[in-house]
Design an enzyme around this catalytic site. Structure first.
Site, PDB file in Angstrom:
ATOM      1  N   LYS A 100       0.837  -1.203   0.000  1.00  0.00           N
ATOM      2  CA  LYS A 100       0.000   0.000   0.000  1.00  0.00           C
ATOM      3  C   LYS A 100       0.878   1.261   0.000  1.00  0.00           C
ATOM      4  O   LYS A 100       0.593   2.201  -0.719  1.00  0.00           O
ATOM      5  CB  LYS A 100      -0.911   0.042   1.242  1.00  0.00           C
ATOM      6  CG  LYS A 100      -1.873  -1.124   1.356  1.00  0.00           C
ATOM      7  CD  LYS A 100      -2.810  -0.971   2.553  1.00  0.00           C
ATOM      8  CE  LYS A 100      -2.140  -1.001   3.909  1.00  0.00           C
ATOM      9  NZ  LYS A 100      -1.518  -2.288   4.294  1.00  0.00           N
ATOM     10  N   ARG A 135      -9.032   0.407   9.203  1.00  0.00           N
ATOM     11  CA  ARG A 135      -8.720  -0.982   9.584  1.00  0.00           C
ATOM     12  C   ARG A 135      -9.778  -1.643  10.444  1.00  0.00           C
ATOM     13  O   ARG A 135      -9.593  -2.775  10.881  1.00  0.00           O
ATOM     14  CB  ARG A 135      -7.394  -1.009  10.333  1.00  0.00           C
ATOM     15  CG  ARG A 135      -6.308  -0.430   9.457  1.00  0.00           C
ATOM     16  CD  ARG A 135      -4.961  -0.863   9.895  1.00  0.00           C
ATOM     17  NE  ARG A 135      -4.016  -0.100   9.108  1.00  0.00           N
ATOM     18  CZ  ARG A 135      -2.726  -0.254   9.159  1.00  0.00           C
ATOM     19  NH1 ARG A 135      -2.197  -1.144   9.958  1.00  0.00           N
ATOM     20  NH2 ARG A 135      -1.947   0.478   8.406  1.00  0.00           N
ATOM     21  N   ARG A 193      11.788  -6.370   4.759  1.00  0.00           N
ATOM     22  CA  ARG A 193      11.717  -4.989   5.228  1.00  0.00           C
ATOM     23  C   ARG A 193      12.408  -4.836   6.589  1.00  0.00           C
ATOM     24  O   ARG A 193      13.016  -3.816   6.874  1.00  0.00           O
ATOM     25  CB  ARG A 193      10.241  -4.571   5.329  1.00  0.00           C
ATOM     26  CG  ARG A 193      10.043  -3.146   5.801  1.00  0.00           C
ATOM     27  CD  ARG A 193       8.621  -2.689   5.611  1.00  0.00           C
ATOM     28  NE  ARG A 193       7.705  -3.276   6.582  1.00  0.00           N
ATOM     29  CZ  ARG A 193       6.386  -3.119   6.542  1.00  0.00           C
ATOM     30  NH1 ARG A 193       5.830  -2.437   5.560  1.00  0.00           N
ATOM     31  NH2 ARG A 193       5.619  -3.657   7.453  1.00  0.00           N
ATOM     32  N   ARG A 199      11.836  -1.575  11.756  1.00  0.00           N
ATOM     33  CA  ARG A 199      10.600  -1.190  12.451  1.00  0.00           C
ATOM     34  C   ARG A 199      10.368  -2.158  13.603  1.00  0.00           C
ATOM     35  O   ARG A 199      10.390  -3.373  13.402  1.00  0.00           O
ATOM     36  CB  ARG A 199       9.412  -1.292  11.474  1.00  0.00           C
ATOM     37  CG  ARG A 199       9.192  -0.045  10.676  1.00  0.00           C
ATOM     38  CD  ARG A 199       8.086  -0.228   9.688  1.00  0.00           C
ATOM     39  NE  ARG A 199       6.826  -0.704  10.275  1.00  0.00           N
ATOM     40  CZ  ARG A 199       5.665  -0.672   9.638  1.00  0.00           C
ATOM     41  NH1 ARG A 199       5.601  -0.164   8.425  1.00  0.00           N
ATOM     42  NH2 ARG A 199       4.571  -1.126  10.200  1.00  0.00           N
ATOM     43  N   ARG A 219      -0.017  -8.521  14.098  1.00  0.00           N
ATOM     44  CA  ARG A 219      -0.561  -7.621  13.070  1.00  0.00           C
ATOM     45  C   ARG A 219      -1.396  -8.390  12.061  1.00  0.00           C
ATOM     46  O   ARG A 219      -2.428  -7.914  11.607  1.00  0.00           O
ATOM     47  CB  ARG A 219       0.574  -6.865  12.376  1.00  0.00           C
ATOM     48  CG  ARG A 219       1.095  -5.737  13.233  1.00  0.00           C
ATOM     49  CD  ARG A 219       2.443  -5.268  12.777  1.00  0.00           C
ATOM     50  NE  ARG A 219       2.402  -4.656  11.477  1.00  0.00           N
ATOM     51  CZ  ARG A 219       3.450  -4.575  10.663  1.00  0.00           C
ATOM     52  NH1 ARG A 219       4.608  -5.093  11.034  1.00  0.00           N
ATOM     53  NH2 ARG A 219       3.331  -4.012   9.505  1.00  0.00           N
TER      54      ARG A 219
HETATM   55  P1  AMP Z   1       1.427   0.400   9.252  1.00  0.00           P
HETATM   56  O1  AMP Z   1       2.616   1.272   9.038  1.00  0.00           O
HETATM   57  O2  AMP Z   1       0.328   0.769   8.319  1.00  0.00           O
HETATM   58  O3  AMP Z   1       1.765  -1.037   9.217  1.00  0.00           O
HETATM   59  O4  AMP Z   1       0.881   0.730  10.721  1.00  0.00           O
HETATM   60  C1  AMP Z   1       1.694   0.495  11.842  1.00  0.00           C
HETATM   61  C2  AMP Z   1       0.835   0.418  13.099  1.00  0.00           C
HETATM   62  O5  AMP Z   1       0.153   1.654  13.306  1.00  0.00           O
HETATM   63  C3  AMP Z   1      -0.268  -0.619  13.071  1.00  0.00           C
HETATM   64  O6  AMP Z   1       0.187  -1.912  13.380  1.00  0.00           O
HETATM   65  C4  AMP Z   1      -1.209  -0.062  14.129  1.00  0.00           C
HETATM   66  O7  AMP Z   1      -0.727  -0.265  15.443  1.00  0.00           O
HETATM   67  C5  AMP Z   1      -1.134   1.432  13.852  1.00  0.00           C
HETATM   68  N1  AMP Z   1      -2.155   1.851  12.855  1.00  0.00           N
HETATM   69  C6  AMP Z   1      -1.943   2.421  11.637  1.00  0.00           C
HETATM   70  N2  AMP Z   1      -3.096   2.693  11.016  1.00  0.00           N
HETATM   71  C7  AMP Z   1      -4.081   2.281  11.842  1.00  0.00           C
HETATM   72  C8  AMP Z   1      -5.502   2.272  11.786  1.00  0.00           C
HETATM   73  N3  AMP Z   1      -6.177   2.770  10.737  1.00  0.00           N
HETATM   74  N4  AMP Z   1      -6.170   1.755  12.847  1.00  0.00           N
HETATM   75  C9  AMP Z   1      -5.542   1.291  13.932  1.00  0.00           C
HETATM   76  N5  AMP Z   1      -4.214   1.242  14.055  1.00  0.00           N
HETATM   77  C10 AMP Z   1      -3.477   1.739  13.030  1.00  0.00           C
END
Ligand code: AMP
Length: 191
Positions: A17, A92, A131, A137, A148
């Site tokens: 994404k 999400r 990654r 990360r 996740r």
């Molecule tokens: P990502 O970089 O998109 O993988 O997001 C990293 C982390 O941020 C996720 O594992 C969640 O803890 C939090 N996060 C990001 N976007 C959301 C969302 N829309 N709803 C809830 N948690 C989020």
């Protein structure tokens, strides 16, 4: 006035994404925002939001809908977002889908296109592992990844059904080269 062009990118962690969002943003000249990036930035800066979100993020669980909708409200209010935005990983949970629809409706808008990047769990695990060696990360650690993926299955997969019940979702095969996937998205959006 032209109608704002709002695009939502959906898909499991590691589906691409972020990568496709950057390409789309450059091509369509629309701002992109990712709640994950904004939250990581808040954590790095030690803001109150970051302090609140940090432990939850590191564990691989989802932060609260209230926090996410607060971020979306702020981003949609920016002048740069007036012509449309690309929302990357922003929705999400089903309550978030409802909340984002409400925030957009308050501005006379609704999502123009939903792009779901479809990849297998096997592919995801391979990509996240890769990654982890380049981005370091905290939530790419094996335990967090499992969490996740579980959060995705339990809380985010129903979002796809929610959108499918309300209109067309472009299901894009998320495998192949970055360019192949970008071309599939371009064809699906028609621009
Ligand atoms: P990502 O970089 O998109 O993988 O997001 C990293 C982390 O941020 C996720 O594992 C969640 O803890 C939090 N996060 C990001 N976007 C959301 C969302 N829309 N709803 C809830 N948690 C989020």
């Amino acid at each position: 006035m032209t109608i704002p062009f709002d695009i939502l990118l959906l898909g499991p962690p590691g589906a691409g994404k972020g990568t496709q969002g950057i390409l789309l943003s450059a091509r369509l000249r629309l701002p992109k925002f990712a709640t994950g990036d904004l939250l990581r930035d808040a954590v790095a800066r030690g803001t109150p939001l970051g302090l609140q979100a940090r432990a939850v993020m590191e564990s691989g669980a989802l932060v609260s809908d209230e926090i996410i909708l607060g971020i979306v409200r702020e981003e949609l209010g920016k002048p740069a977002a007036a012509a449309g935005v690309i929302l990357d990983g922003v929705v999400r949970t089903v309550p978030q889908a409802e909340g984002v629809a409400g925030l957009l409706a308050g501005r006379g808008r609704k999502i123009s296109h939903i792009v779901f990047l479809d990849v297998t769990d096997e592919e995801i695990l391979g990509r996240i592992e890769k990654r982890r060696t380049t981005e370091s990360r905290a939530d790419d650690a094996p335990d967090s990844v499992v969490r996740r993926l579980r959060a995705y299955r339990e809380q985010t997969a129903p979002v796809l059904a929610w959108y499918e019940a309300r209109g067309a979702v472009h299901r894009i095969a998320g495998t192949g080269t970055v360019e192949d996937i970008a071309e599939r998205i371009r064809a699906a959006l028609g621009r």
